[in-house]
Design an enzyme around this catalytic site. Structure first.
Site, PDB file in Angstrom:
ATOM      1  CG  ASP A 147      -1.775   1.279   1.389  1.00  0.00           C
ATOM      2  OD1 ASP A 147      -1.750   1.799   0.621  1.00  0.00           O
ATOM      3  OD2 ASP A 147      -2.706   1.180   1.939  1.00  0.00           O
ATOM      4  CG  ASN A 149      -1.441   5.419   1.874  1.00  0.00           C
ATOM      5  OD1 ASN A 149      -2.991   5.044   1.711  1.00  0.00           O
ATOM      6  ND2 ASN A 149      -0.875   4.739   2.752  1.00  0.00           N
TER       7      ASN A 149
END
Length: 268
Positions: A147, A149
């Site tokens: 992840d 982001n």
């Protein structure tokens, strides 16, 4: 070989979902993010019961990353990024597994922007870029997945105009992502699907998943040697529709044993 990344958003609270997916999809190697559990609360017995071994880097209530394997021993090479000995966040773990060097990461969210959390995100990203360059320099078949982001382009978010002030879509963050690609890393999903609308995360509220109002923030970046072996890359969207599931869906790549014809990645 099938390698996946999955932000589970709390490994113990979502354990039935994780175990169901592991049994149904049977990825060979998996990087997990947002364990939200200290080391001693990692559910190793349950994961071993469905055929996987694991290493993990936990943290109470926040963060936490892990690597699972059903195709051989996991030889841990690093936990935590170099460059800041005072960084207490459990966001990076790295291992050699079945001939691959895999870095699993959970990059900071960075909101609110501006502010100290956003500054920390940028510093963490710089440390990642430095370490990623060292991984590439080894010439080994490597990947950094997890992840991130970050939505790299407007193609990676349903309504980009609503995210202009968000840390996930900030120009500095997107530029950092492309600096990784400029090192030689290949965005596997975009290599296979250069023009498609693909999301990996949908908020829980306002029926975002049903309306496909999502973001692409989970990425699998492959070294050139590994990109030559890329067969497929996809998102298991259906898992996001299960009961008591994460707000992310699993994302995976299939890697051949030998090199394949090169494809050109796209930033479109």
């Amino acid at each position: 070989m099938k390698i996946a990344t999955y932000n589970v958003n709390g490994i113990n609270g979502r354990l039935p979902v994780l175990l169901r997916w592991l049994q149904e999809d049977a990825p060979d190697i998996v990087c997990l993010q947002e364990l939200k559990a200290p080391d001693e609360k990692f559910p190793l017995s349950a994961i071993r019961a469905v055929g996987y071994d694991a290493i993990w880097h936990g943290q109470k209530s926040w963060n936490g990353v892990a690597i699972l394997s059903r195709v051989g021993e996991i030889h841990e090479t690093r936990r935590g990024l170099p460059g800041d000995p005072d960084d207490s966040h459990s966001r990076y773990i790295e291992a050699a597994v079945n001939g691959l060097l895999i870095g699993g990461l959970y990059l900071p969210n960075g909101n609110p922007r501006p502010g100290p959390k956003f500054d920390y995100k940028l510093r963490w990203f710089e440390r990642l870029i430095a370490h990623a360059g060292e991984l590439l320099a080894t010439g080994l078949p490597a990947m950094i997945i997890g992840d991130f982001n970050v939505m790299p382009t407007a193609q990676d978010v349903r309504r980009p105009e609503r995210w202009l002030d968000d840390a996930l879509f900030a120009p500095e963050v997107r530029a950092a992502y492309f600096r990784l690609l400029d090192q030689g890393w290949v965005d596997a999903l975009r290599m296979i699907h250069p023009d498609e609308t693909i999301y990996t995360f949908w908020k829980y509220w306002r029926g975002a998943f049903d309306r496909n109002d999502g973001l692409r923030i989970d990425h699998l970046l492959l070294s050139p040697a590994l990109a030559d072996r890329l067969v497929d890359a996809r998102v298991d969207n259906h898992v996001r529709g299960w009961e008591k599931t994460s707000d992310h869906a699993p994302v995976w790549v299939e890697i051949a044993d030998k090199s394949r014809k090169k494809r050109r990645a796209s930033r479109a």
